[in-house]
Design a protein around this motif. Structure first.
Motif, PDB file in Angstrom:
ATOM      1  N   CYS A 190      -6.191   1.365 -11.034  1.00  0.00           N
ATOM      2  CA  CYS A 190      -7.051   0.209 -11.246  1.00  0.00           C
ATOM      3  C   CYS A 190      -7.038  -0.662  -9.995  1.00  0.00           C
ATOM      4  O   CYS A 190      -6.109  -0.612  -9.191  1.00  0.00           O
ATOM      5  CB  CYS A 190      -6.600  -0.589 -12.469  1.00  0.00           C
ATOM      6  SG  CYS A 190      -4.971  -1.348 -12.320  1.00  0.00           S
ATOM      7  N   GLU A 191      -8.083  -1.417  -9.836  1.00  0.00           N
ATOM      8  CA  GLU A 191      -8.199  -2.303  -8.652  1.00  0.00           C
ATOM      9  C   GLU A 191      -7.327  -3.521  -8.802  1.00  0.00           C
ATOM     10  O   GLU A 191      -6.987  -4.030  -9.730  1.00  0.00           O
ATOM     11  CB  GLU A 191      -9.654  -2.725  -8.448  1.00  0.00           C
ATOM     12  CG  GLU A 191     -10.522  -1.582  -8.085  1.00  0.00           C
ATOM     13  CD  GLU A 191     -10.153  -0.933  -6.742  1.00  0.00           C
ATOM     14  OE1 GLU A 191      -9.821  -1.633  -5.780  1.00  0.00           O
ATOM     15  OE2 GLU A 191     -10.155   0.309  -6.685  1.00  0.00           O
ATOM     16  N   SER A 217       2.021  -1.716  -4.971  1.00  0.00           N
ATOM     17  CA  SER A 217       1.259  -2.864  -5.486  1.00  0.00           C
ATOM     18  C   SER A 217       1.204  -2.886  -7.013  1.00  0.00           C
ATOM     19  O   SER A 217       0.968  -3.934  -7.616  1.00  0.00           O
ATOM     20  CB  SER A 217      -0.163  -2.860  -4.919  1.00  0.00           C
ATOM     21  OG  SER A 217      -0.841  -1.678  -5.296  1.00  0.00           O
ATOM     22  N   LYS A 218       1.451  -1.750  -7.656  1.00  0.00           N
ATOM     23  CA  LYS A 218       1.414  -1.667  -9.123  1.00  0.00           C
ATOM     24  C   LYS A 218       2.806  -1.743  -9.754  1.00  0.00           C
ATOM     25  O   LYS A 218       2.929  -1.775 -10.981  1.00  0.00           O
ATOM     26  CB  LYS A 218       0.754  -0.351  -9.562  1.00  0.00           C
ATOM     27  CG  LYS A 218      -0.645  -0.164  -9.044  1.00  0.00           C
ATOM     28  CD  LYS A 218      -1.570  -1.230  -9.556  1.00  0.00           C
ATOM     29  CE  LYS A 218      -2.963  -1.053  -8.983  1.00  0.00           C
ATOM     30  NZ  LYS A 218      -3.738  -2.279  -9.081  1.00  0.00           N
ATOM     31  N   LYS A 270      -4.445   2.701 -16.026  1.00  0.00           N
ATOM     32  CA  LYS A 270      -4.639   3.095 -14.630  1.00  0.00           C
ATOM     33  C   LYS A 270      -3.622   2.436 -13.695  1.00  0.00           C
ATOM     34  O   LYS A 270      -3.909   2.108 -12.561  1.00  0.00           O
ATOM     35  CB  LYS A 270      -6.062   2.799 -14.156  1.00  0.00           C
ATOM     36  CG  LYS A 270      -7.098   3.646 -14.869  1.00  0.00           C
ATOM     37  CD  LYS A 270      -8.458   3.452 -14.246  1.00  0.00           C
ATOM     38  CE  LYS A 270      -9.451   4.414 -14.856  1.00  0.00           C
ATOM     39  NZ  LYS A 270     -10.746   4.312 -14.212  1.00  0.00           N
ATOM     40  N   ASP A 303       0.806  -1.213   0.000  1.00  0.00           N
ATOM     41  CA  ASP A 303       0.000   0.000   0.000  1.00  0.00           C
ATOM     42  C   ASP A 303       0.846   1.273   0.000  1.00  0.00           C
ATOM     43  O   ASP A 303       0.298   2.368  -0.028  1.00  0.00           O
ATOM     44  CB  ASP A 303      -0.937   0.022   1.213  1.00  0.00           C
ATOM     45  CG  ASP A 303      -2.120  -0.917   1.038  1.00  0.00           C
ATOM     46  OD1 ASP A 303      -2.489  -1.202  -0.120  1.00  0.00           O
ATOM     47  OD2 ASP A 303      -2.669  -1.372   2.041  1.00  0.00           O
ATOM     48  N   ASP A 341      -5.089   6.887  -4.588  1.00  0.00           N
ATOM     49  CA  ASP A 341      -5.947   5.748  -4.263  1.00  0.00           C
ATOM     50  C   ASP A 341      -7.154   5.657  -5.186  1.00  0.00           C
ATOM     51  O   ASP A 341      -7.546   4.565  -5.607  1.00  0.00           O
ATOM     52  CB  ASP A 341      -6.449   5.846  -2.821  1.00  0.00           C
ATOM     53  CG  ASP A 341      -5.376   5.558  -1.791  1.00  0.00           C
ATOM     54  OD1 ASP A 341      -4.408   4.840  -2.105  1.00  0.00           O
ATOM     55  OD2 ASP A 341      -5.500   6.061  -0.658  1.00  0.00           O
ATOM     56  N   ASN A 342      -7.759   6.792  -5.501  1.00  0.00           N
ATOM     57  CA  ASN A 342      -9.016   6.804  -6.254  1.00  0.00           C
ATOM     58  C   ASN A 342      -8.845   6.695  -7.764  1.00  0.00           C
ATOM     59  O   ASN A 342      -9.847   6.579  -8.473  1.00  0.00           O
ATOM     60  CB  ASN A 342      -9.804   8.070  -5.920  1.00  0.00           C
ATOM     61  CG  ASN A 342     -10.274   8.088  -4.484  1.00  0.00           C
ATOM     62  OD1 ASN A 342     -10.541   7.045  -3.901  1.00  0.00           O
ATOM     63  ND2 ASN A 342     -10.343   9.277  -3.909  1.00  0.00           N
TER      64      ASN A 342
END
Length: 107
Positions: free
Chosen positions: A106-107, A65-66, A30, A4, A102-103
């Motif tokens: 991509c998830e 995380s990405k 994203k 995170d 955060d917004n």
């Protein structure tokens, strides 16, 4: 490793078109929320020579995380034999800025 964490990923390239393509691709997928492209004068050792080049430094705002997906996309689009892809943590940031990250990933 805390996935995170907020990070800035950095790469360099010598063609503005490639820099723009990398930025647009990562933004469209994203994987990052913003990119900055800076002119850079680079001096480095390559194949037993000292080279001096005009390059573009690209910074991407994202989360740890990405990182693996970001690195994979940069490698696929880059034309260097060995390209710098590194990252450093955003230790502090305004709540609004971090929420924006955060917004918009991509998830």
């Amino acid at each position: 490793m805390d996935k995170d964490k907020y990070i800035i990923v950095v790469t360099m390239c010598n063609k503005k078109e490639i820099a723009n393509t990398i930025c647009r691709t990562l933004l469209n997928k994203k994987l990052v929320v913003g990119c900055q492209i800076y002119n850079a004068d680079s001096i480095y050792r390559w194949k037993d020579n000292i080279d001096i080049e005009k390059e573009y430094r690209i910074e991407f705002r994202t989360k740890l995380s990405k990182y693996e997906e970001v690195e994979k996309e940069i490698r696929a689009l880059h034309d260097y034999e060995v390209c710098e892809i590194s990252a450093y943590e955003i230790v502090c940031g305004s709540k609004d800025f971090l929420n924006w990250i955060d917004n918009n990933l991509c998830e």
